[in-house]
Structure formats: C-alpha cells, structure tokens
Scaffold this motif. Structure first.
Motif, PDB file in Angstrom:
ATOM      1  N   LEU A 756       0.833  -1.201   0.000  1.00 47.59           N
ATOM      2  CA  LEU A 756       0.000   0.000   0.000  1.00 47.59           C
ATOM      3  C   LEU A 756       0.868   1.250   0.000  1.00 47.59           C
ATOM      4  O   LEU A 756       0.555   2.236  -0.685  1.00 47.59           O
ATOM      5  CB  LEU A 756      -0.931   0.008   1.203  1.00 47.59           C
ATOM      6  N   SER A 757       1.945   1.238   0.773  1.00 45.99           N
ATOM      7  CA  SER A 757       2.830   2.402   0.823  1.00 45.99           C
ATOM      8  C   SER A 757       3.414   2.709  -0.547  1.00 45.99           C
ATOM      9  O   SER A 757       3.538   3.874  -0.941  1.00 45.99           O
ATOM     10  CB  SER A 757       3.972   2.147   1.820  1.00 45.99           C
ATOM     11  N   VAL A 758       3.744   1.651  -1.284  1.00 42.91           N
ATOM     12  CA  VAL A 758       4.389   1.833  -2.585  1.00 42.91           C
ATOM     13  C   VAL A 758       3.379   2.199  -3.662  1.00 42.91           C
ATOM     14  O   VAL A 758       3.592   3.150  -4.428  1.00 42.91           O
ATOM     15  CB  VAL A 758       5.161   0.561  -2.986  1.00 42.91           C
ATOM     16  N   ILE A 759       2.273   1.454  -3.747  1.00 40.67           N
ATOM     17  CA  ILE A 759       1.368   1.703  -4.879  1.00 40.67           C
ATOM     18  C   ILE A 759       0.635   3.026  -4.733  1.00 40.67           C
ATOM     19  O   ILE A 759       0.206   3.602  -5.744  1.00 40.67           O
ATOM     20  CB  ILE A 759       0.375   0.546  -5.097  1.00 40.67           C
ATOM     21  N   GLU A 760       0.506   3.535  -3.503  1.00 39.35           N
ATOM     22  CA  GLU A 760      -0.059   4.880  -3.381  1.00 39.35           C
ATOM     23  C   GLU A 760       0.888   5.895  -4.029  1.00 39.35           C
ATOM     24  O   GLU A 760       0.459   6.815  -4.728  1.00 39.35           O
ATOM     25  CB  GLU A 760      -0.300   5.243  -1.921  1.00 39.35           C
ATOM     26  N   ILE A 761       2.181   5.711  -3.803  1.00 37.31           N
ATOM     27  CA  ILE A 761       3.176   6.594  -4.418  1.00 37.31           C
ATOM     28  C   ILE A 761       3.142   6.474  -5.937  1.00 37.31           C
ATOM     29  O   ILE A 761       3.109   7.471  -6.663  1.00 37.31           O
ATOM     30  CB  ILE A 761       4.583   6.252  -3.889  1.00 37.31           C
ATOM     31  N   LEU A 762       3.101   5.238  -6.433  1.00 39.08           N
ATOM     32  CA  LEU A 762       3.161   5.016  -7.870  1.00 39.08           C
ATOM     33  C   LEU A 762       1.874   5.426  -8.580  1.00 39.08           C
ATOM     34  O   LEU A 762       1.858   5.575  -9.803  1.00 39.08           O
ATOM     35  CB  LEU A 762       3.482   3.547  -8.166  1.00 39.08           C
ATOM     36  N   SER A 763       0.796   5.597  -7.827  1.00 35.68           N
ATOM     37  CA  SER A 763      -0.484   6.015  -8.420  1.00 35.68           C
ATOM     38  C   SER A 763      -0.668   7.523  -8.383  1.00 35.68           C
ATOM     39  O   SER A 763      -1.718   8.028  -8.791  1.00 35.68           O
ATOM     40  CB  SER A 763      -1.651   5.361  -7.661  1.00 35.68           C
ATOM     41  N   THR A 764       0.341   8.242  -7.905  1.00 39.74           N
ATOM     42  CA  THR A 764       0.206   9.678  -7.663  1.00 39.74           C
ATOM     43  C   THR A 764       0.741  10.503  -8.828  1.00 39.74           C
ATOM     44  O   THR A 764       1.852  10.286  -9.303  1.00 39.74           O
ATOM     45  CB  THR A 764       0.980  10.060  -6.378  1.00 39.74           C
ATOM     46  N   HIS A 765      -0.068  11.443  -9.281  1.00 34.20           N
ATOM     47  CA  HIS A 765       0.383  12.389 -10.305  1.00 34.20           C
ATOM     48  C   HIS A 765       1.161  13.522  -9.657  1.00 34.20           C
ATOM     49  O   HIS A 765       0.786  14.020  -8.590  1.00 34.20           O
ATOM     50  CB  HIS A 765      -0.801  12.990 -11.055  1.00 34.20           C
ATOM     51  N   SER A 766       2.230  13.946 -10.323  1.00 36.18           N
ATOM     52  CA  SER A 766       2.990  15.081  -9.839  1.00 36.18           C
ATOM     53  C   SER A 766       2.229  16.368 -10.118  1.00 36.18           C
ATOM     54  O   SER A 766       1.346  16.428 -10.976  1.00 36.18           O
ATOM     55  CB  SER A 766       4.362  15.139 -10.506  1.00 36.18           C
ATOM     56  N   SER A 767       2.597  17.401  -9.391  1.00 32.97           N
ATOM     57  CA  SER A 767       1.902  18.678  -9.531  1.00 32.97           C
ATOM     58  C   SER A 767       2.230  19.379 -10.844  1.00 32.97           C
ATOM     59  O   SER A 767       1.474  20.236 -11.296  1.00 32.97           O
ATOM     60  CB  SER A 767       2.266  19.595  -8.356  1.00 32.97           C
ATOM     61  N   ASP A 768       3.349  19.024 -11.468  1.00 38.32           N
ATOM     62  CA  ASP A 768       3.722  19.685 -12.724  1.00 38.32           C
ATOM     63  C   ASP A 768       3.687  18.714 -13.903  1.00 38.32           C
ATOM     64  O   ASP A 768       4.386  18.894 -14.887  1.00 38.32           O
ATOM     65  CB  ASP A 768       5.115  20.320 -12.608  1.00 38.32           C
ATOM     66  N   GLU A 769       2.832  17.680 -13.785  1.00 36.89           N
ATOM     67  CA  GLU A 769       2.756  16.692 -14.859  1.00 36.89           C
ATOM     68  C   GLU A 769       2.275  17.330 -16.162  1.00 36.89           C
ATOM     69  O   GLU A 769       1.474  18.264 -16.155  1.00 36.89           O
ATOM     70  CB  GLU A 769       1.801  15.553 -14.457  1.00 36.89           C
ATOM     71  N   VAL A 770       2.794  16.827 -17.272  1.00 37.36           N
ATOM     72  CA  VAL A 770       2.386  17.286 -18.593  1.00 37.36           C
ATOM     73  C   VAL A 770       1.648  16.129 -19.262  1.00 37.36           C
ATOM     74  O   VAL A 770       2.208  15.046 -19.436  1.00 37.36           O
ATOM     75  CB  VAL A 770       3.593  17.708 -19.446  1.00 37.36           C
ATOM     76  N   TYR A 771       0.395  16.367 -19.629  1.00 37.42           N
ATOM     77  CA  TYR A 771      -0.472  15.297 -20.090  1.00 37.42           C
ATOM     78  C   TYR A 771      -0.554  15.237 -21.614  1.00 37.42           C
ATOM     79  O   TYR A 771      -0.165  16.175 -22.325  1.00 37.42           O
ATOM     80  CB  TYR A 771      -1.871  15.465 -19.488  1.00 37.42           C
ATOM     81  N   LEU A 772      -1.074  14.133 -22.103  1.00 34.78           N
ATOM     82  CA  LEU A 772      -1.205  13.912 -23.536  1.00 34.78           C
ATOM     83  C   LEU A 772      -1.972  15.065 -24.176  1.00 34.78           C
ATOM     84  O   LEU A 772      -3.017  15.487 -23.695  1.00 34.78           O
ATOM     85  CB  LEU A 772      -1.949  12.597 -23.783  1.00 34.78           C
TER      86      LEU A 772
END
Length: 846
Positions: A756-772
């Motif tokens: 849970l600790s890991v997949i919560e991190i891996l499911s998180t979008h960064s605040s400056d993400e650039v999307y398709l």
C-alpha cells in the motif's frame, strides 16, 4: 567565409534555476539569496551563425555576452525560476543565430531553461529551448551548445551548424568506458546485471543471452563485483548517492516524483526492515475484513516503539506526513481506495470480478476463447499434457440456453489465461513462501454486455516431474462452503493477474521496453531532428524512474520480490515472457486487440475495427486515443517527409532504428517482424506505437493501482496456502470462518502494508505533470505548421474527454462503473495532482 558589418545590440532573456532551489533537502531555499553570483563573467554566452562560417565549415561564433540584471517583470516564471537580461553585439551580416554556446564559470551547476532573443535583425524573435543542467566548465572539454527551436532533417541542416550537430551527438554517446558521473551527459546501454549481490543474493543477468533475453537499460559504468565479473556492483540503499542517469533525465524541479522517489527510498531503507522486524517477532494477521478496513479508518499503531523512533529520526516530518498521513501520532493510515468507497462488499461479486478484466487495472490479458477445451501451447516434450481439464458439464448449464458449440460460434466465450506464462516457473515459485496455482478462467458474455465467470481451473506441476503434465482442479460457483471455495479460486486468479500486471503489463511492456528508445533517440537523433522533437516529451523521467526501480523495487529482496508472488523469480520470469511473447508491432493497440481475438477488421466499423465486446471500456477509450495519436503523428511526419525516399535517406533516422533493433532490443534483433523503416507508413506506425506505450498504455496499467489494488482482498498479490481439502482441519475451518481462511491465504499484513505504501506513491500524479495533448513549452518548434498540427491534436484529446464522460453516464454501459460504482477513467487524458485514477502523462514518469 568571414564577413563584417555594422554592430547592433540584440537583447535577450535567460531563464535558469539555481542548484539549491532544486535540491530536495533545501527545497524551501530562497532563490533571492545570492542572485548576484551569476553576474559579471560567471556565465558566458556566444551566438553561432547558421549562415556565416569561420574556421572551415563551422558557423561563425559571436562575441562573449554575460548575464546582466535580474528581471522581475516576467510573470510567466514558475517557482524557483529567475530571468536575467543578456545583450549580444550583433554583426549585421551574422545571419540567423541557429545556436549558442554557454560556459559556466560558477563553482556549481545550474538548470538552464531557455534563451529568448528579441528583434534579431531580419529574423525577429528567436527562441532556444534548453531544459538542461550546465555544470562548471571544468567538467567539459567544450562549451555546452544549444540550438534554436527550428527543425531540420540532417541533409537540410545549414552547413555552418552541421558539424556542431554531429559533434553534439558524438559527445552524448560517450566512449563506452569508465564509471559515469553526475555531470556526464552520456547515453549508453547495459544489461540488467545490477539486481542482485553475488555473495549472498544473486540473480541471473538479464539481456545478452538466449536464455535470459531482455531490453537494455542505461549504462552506469560502475565496477563489476569480484565474486562475479558479470555482475555490476550496487549502491547501498543507505547511501544518498543516486544511480547514474544522464543528468537531464532526472526528475524536474517541481515534479512531485522527486519527493515520491525520496519516499520510496525511505520505505526501502527504514520502513521495510522495520516492519519486518516487528512482524517477525509478533506476527499479525488480518482476522476479518473489518480488520482490513481499519487500516483506512484508524490506521495501525506499530507496537515496536523503537521502530517508531527510528522512523521519526530518519525521515523528515514532511515525509512522515506524506507516507503515514500523520504528524507522528498515528502510524500507517491510508486513504480509502476508490474500489470500496461506495460499497464495501461489491468487489466480491462475480460481476465485478469479471468487469475488472475489461475496465480494471490489467485489462490487456482477456481473450476470446477460440477452442474448447482450452489447449496449452507449452512444448509437450518438456511439460507433458498441459491442456485444460474443463469439460462441457462444468459450464453448459450456465450458458443461458446455449450449447458450448453455439457459444463458441456466437463468440460469447472468453478466457483469462495465466496458465502457460506461469507454469514453467510454478514449481520453483512454490518452493518459496508462495503457494499458488496457474489459472484459467472462462467467462460468458451475457445479453446485457457484462461477463459472467463460469469456471476457474487451478493447476499445479505434476509431483513426479514437469514432463507428466499438470494436475488440475476445477471450481464453479456454488453455495455454502462451495461459495467459499469459489471465492478462494477467484483470489488465486487475482494473485496470478496481479503478478502478470506488475511484471509484464506494467514493468516489461512499458518501463523496460521504452528505455532502449530513450537511449537510442538521444544517441542518434539530434535535438534538431523532427522525430526527436516528436518523441522527446514521451521519454521524460523514464530512465530516472527505471533506475530508481532497479535500486529499491525490482532488485533482489526489493519491494516487488517481497510483495508479489513470483518472489525471487519475478524478473527472471519476465525475461521468459519477453523471450516468448514480446514483439514490437503487437504493441499497437489495434494489433494487440486482434491478436487476443477481442477485435476484428470490419470496413463498416469506425476506423475499420469492430470490438467483440462493445462495452469494453479500455478498448473503446483506448482506440479513440490511439487513432488521435496516429492522426497527430501522420500530420506531423508529413511536414518533414514528403516521400518514402526521404525516410530512406535520413541518416540519423536510419542509425536510430538500427540501434534500437540491434542494441536496445538486441536480443530480438533477428526477428522478422521489425519494421524496416523504409516508408513513411513504417515511420508513422513506429512512432505511434512508441507514444502509445509511453503514454496511454502506461497510464491504463499504472494510475489505477491504488484505486483498485489499495484494497488487497480485491487484488491479492500473494497466496500463502493451497486450497483446503475436504476432510481436513483446514476445510472445517473454512466452513466455520471463511473470511479468516481467505485472509490467511492471501497477502499477509506485512506485505499488504508495504505494498500500500508503494502503490499509493506510484499512483500519484505530480503537480507539474504534462499530459497527452500538452507540451511544457508553447515554442517547442519554430514551424507554425507543426504547432497548428499539435493544437489540433490537443483539441481531439479534449473531445475524447467529453466522450468518456458521456459513456460513463450511460446506464446501458454496465461495464463503465459496475457494482462498485467506480467509473472507468484510467484513460481520461488529464488530471489534477495526487491519486485520481485518471490522467495520461506524456511519459512513463513514475
């Protein structure tokens, strides 16, 4: 030719960031402190002409210019950035300034974002996108060079820039020797020989052999171990030194992944060993589903206070808050996963179990059943009879009045088949703490468009040896204790599917397979090249997250081996899948759907492709995105390549594709399915596939991790016991307390909390993400036609978002939300920050 003329002053703006602003440990440092250190002669810039040569064929270099005053009037700057004035002495005959050199005489590096010139005589505004670390001059043999945002094929490059273009690519390739340092800008290849420690926890080298083929990773040049000269030495997790990746591939200054990467290291360095110590001494099980729910309601107060003190002393308070959602009073409390927000028990239904094969975390495996009973493709000489033991009597009463033959003919039968991919490793896997089966699940397509699970086959290797085939048992839905057995059978399917998802659909098919394209593109395609400009946004942060994964996630004894059922055989098993199943053309969504029998060519259907299940959310949304990407790539490529001959004579493009095949995916170089890269169509198809994998495919299998699997009973990752047998104490316990037996069979509490600790991190979008459909710079190209084509692409993406919303609101499309009332948004292109279960970032960035 050297010319002279009237000197004018050309003013420009340089945007950069100090190193201290980007350092995690000094993230709050004020950029205002010490701004003057860049003034004077500390940073030198010189323009290069695209029209005038000197010293042979190289472009004329202008006079030195230096940073002048700090500009406070620019409002478009983001946090940490600062702008400086710069003035160049400009010869009237200088022509177009196609590039500039920069020298850093300051003692530390800085991040150079851009240079913009205004009112260049005869040319107006000229923009240079840099986005690069510039280290002190002592680390370079030549001054750093940056080119303007104009685009040129190699044979169209102005002669004064051509040698600069070629020299820059040579420098990026490096020499292939020595250990690479943080300031090196070298892209090179290596095998996966850095996962284990030969002395106590060895792992086979992946890549470079026919036994364990694998895509290449980025070379670090670290020393080989004395124990095994084929294995690269590892960096200690305790060390604050990062694995080498080219500096410009490191996470951006605002990217929350920097913060999240630190979290992952904290989990590996402190929390994982601490939890292991606690639960080894005082093993704790989830005894009821209410116990599981309590980790979201109340959290878990760890009994080992020494561990708590260790965590507090070793992890900064912001991280404690981020990981534990606490100020330090209550530990290990997690947000409620979306799959149980609306209904705490709907995940247990057969309808939801089946729906997630179409609209869940791993919707890329289900296939149309082509023959009954299912047959294995494993070699019979080695594995004996591995064909299914499912009979007509197991399923015929559940086919809504159809016979098996009629259901096959009407294409109403489907299969989730994890048998052949798992069986070759299952005997070894079950020597670890894992106790699991290879599974086949048959499903029936109902009139309302939903799937009904019919039967689950659980198979084990024959006790007398692999050549004697499989030993199988078959389970169907039932009542009482047989319902409990059915729920366990579904759990074993979930375990298989979770392992397949993490190791194959997620890691191998996106993270690992993309990295060779990142390396080859930087080695063989100039930043001036149109294909580099097309693909570069889709490579952002990929090498960095992969390096981090090799350090703490997929390494020997790492988080994946600890929490996913193949354990120490995880990466080795993914190599077998790469060897037997991975092809580049099949990564195209239409081809992949047809290969699984989930779609067929139909001239009357949209884009000539008809789905076998009309309400297949992943495929429906995915195809719209696929064709939008393909249309954009076609529009863009046609601007620069007018004929097939243009493709064939592009020296950089041909070198790039040769290197992808022969080095990056070198273990597959002889496969006949590789595109030859001789036509515009092959170039368009190949670029579309790369963009699809790096953006939409990765999003589809990544950002739903916590929303779907954050509740472990829904997607268990380990099974620790085999099925209870009748007339045994375990079977009697199943009758009395089926929930407790279920929870004792699946992922244990220790692994659950780590996961849970890991997949919560891996499911998180960064605040400056650039999307398709987005770019981080509006001036990424100088050509208006390219910018217009991209604008059209962005508009198409926004239209797809509207269609997804409309489909999710259509009550007739039951697979869109299902019993859990969780709308399918994994391929909704944009998102805010955090865990949102939506959003398609441009790249494999986390």
């Amino acid at each position: 030719m050297l010319t002279g003329g009237r000197i004018t002053k050309v003013k420009g703006t340089v945007v950069l960031m100090k190193k201290t602003v980007l350092d995690f440990n000094d993230f709050q440092a004020s950029f205002l402190d010490g701004l003057q250190e860049f003034l004077g002669n500390k940073v030198t810039l010189r323009l290069i002409s695209s029209n005038v040569t000197e010293n042979g064929s190289k472009g004329k270099v202008g006079k030195d210019a230096h940073l002048e005053n700090w500009i406070t009037t620019i409002t478009s700057l983001t946090a940490g950035e600062s702008a400086f004035k710069v003035t160049f002495d400009y010869d009237a005959d200088f022509g177009y300034p196609g590039a500039f050199l920069i020298k850093n005489s300051h003692p530390s590096e800085f991040y150079l974002k851009s240079l913009t010139l205004e009112n260049v005589p005869g040319h107006g505004r000229v923009h240079y996108i840099c986005n690069s670390w510039v280290y002190p001059a002592k680390h370079y043999s030549k001054d750093r060079i940056f080119f303007s945002n104009k685009t040129y094929l190699p044979n169209e490059t102005p002669e004064p820039l051509l040698k600069y273009r070629e020299e820059e690519l040579v420098s990026l390739r490096g020499t292939g020797e020595g250990e690479l340092k943080e300031w090196d800008r070298v892209y090179d290849y290596a095998y996966y020989n850095d996962l284990g420690v030969p002395s106590n926890d060895p792992r086979p080298v992946l890549g470079g052999t026919s036994e364990y083929p694998y895509p290449r990773r980025g070379r670090t040049g670290r020393k080989l171990t004395k124990e095994d000269p084929k294995t690269e030495s590892r960096i200690s997790i305790i060390s604050n030194v990062d694995i080498y990746v080219p500096r410009d591939e490191r996470f951006g200054h605002l990217k929350m992944s920097d913060f999240l990467a630190y979290n992952l290291k904290a989990i590996a360095k402190v929390i994982k060993p601490g939890l292991e110590a606690v639960f080894d001494d005082t093993p704790v099980e989830f005894d009821s589903f209410e116990d599981v729910l309590n980790i979201y309601k109340e959290g878990i107060d760890l009994p080992n206070k020494g561990l708590i003190d260790t965590i507090v002393n070793n992890i900064p308070l912001p991280l404690i808050k981020e990981i534990f959602k606490t100020d330090g009073q209550t530990y290990l409390k997690y947000p409620v996963p979306q799959v149980i927000k609306e209904n705490k028990t709907a995940w247990k239904t057969d309808e939801e179990f089946a729906r997630e094969m179409l609209a869940g975390l791993n919707p890329v495996v289900i296939q149309l059943l082509q023959e009954f009973p299912p047959k294995s493709k494993l070699e019979s000489e080695s594995y004996g009879n591995q064909n299914s033991k499912i009979t007509k009597s197991h399923i015929e009463q559940s086919l809504d009045g159809l016979t098996v033959e009629e259901a096959l003919e009407k294409e109403r039968l489907f299969i989730l088949d994890h048998h052949d991919t798992l069986m070759p490793y299952l005997r070894r896997i079950n020597t670890t703490k894992t106790k699991t089966y290879a599974t086949r699940t048959l499903l029936f397509l109902k009139d309302d468009g939903t799937l009904k699970p019919l039967v689950i086959e659980l198979s084990l290797p024959h006790p007398n040896g692999d050549k004697f085939g499989a030993v199988s048992e078959v389970h169907t839905p039932g009542k009482g204790v047989y319902d409990s057995l059915w729920q366990l059978a579904k759990a074993y399917v979930g375990v298989n599917d979770s392992g397949n998802h993490q190791l194959i659909s997620h890691w191998l098919q996106t993270h690992a397979s993309v990295e060779p394209f990142v390396i080859a593109s930087n080695r063989q395609l100039s930043v001036l090249h149109p294909v580099f400009k097309l693909l570069e946004p889709h490579f952002r942060d990929t090498m960095n997250i992969n390096a981090l994964a090799r350090q703490v996630l997929i390494n020997a004894g790492g988080i994946v081996e600890t929490t996913i059922f193949p354990s120490k055989y995880s990466m080795e098993m993914s190599s077998l899948i790469y060897k037997n199943y991975w092809t580049f053309p099949d990564q195209a969504l239409p081809a992949e759907l047809k290969k699984r029998g989930m779609a067929v060519e139909d001239p009357g259907a949209p884009h000539g492709l008809r789905l076998k299940i009309q309400d297949y959310p992943y495929a429906v949304d995915g195809l719209e995105i696929w064709y939008a990407i393909e249309s954009w790539v076609k529009d863009y490529i046609s601007l620069y390549y007018k004929t097939d001959e243009d493709v064939q004579t592009d020296t950089e493009l041909q070198a790039w594709w040769k290197e992808v095949r022969e080095q990056g995916h070198g273990d597959k170089k002889s496969e006949p399915w590789w595109p030859k890269m001789q036509t515009q169509e092959e170039l368009i198809d190949s670029c579309t596939i790369i963009i699809w994998i790096a953006s939409a495919l990765h999003a589809a299998v990544n950002f739903g991790q916590y929303p779907f699997a954050g509740y472990l009973p829904n997607r268990p990752t380990i099974s620790r016991k085999f099925m209870p047998r009748e007339n045994t104490p375990e079977f009697e316990e199943l009758k009395k307390n089926p929930d407790k037996v279920f929870l004792k069979t699946i992922t244990a509490q220790l692994q659950a909390l780590l996961l849970l600790s890991v997949i919560e991190i891996l499911s998180t979008h960064s605040s400056d993400e650039v999307y398709l459909g987005q770019r981080d710079s509006k001036e990424w190209a100088a050509e208006k036609e390219a910018l217009d084509a991209f604008k059209k692409f962005g508009e198409n993406v926004r239209e797809i978002e509207k269609k997804i919303n409309e489909r999710n609101e259509d009550e007739n499309l039951k697979n869109r939300t299902g019993p859990v009332k969780m709308a399918y948004t994994n391929l909704y292109p944009t998102s805010g920050g955090g865990v949102t279960n939506r959003g398609i970032p441009n790249s494999v960035s986390i």
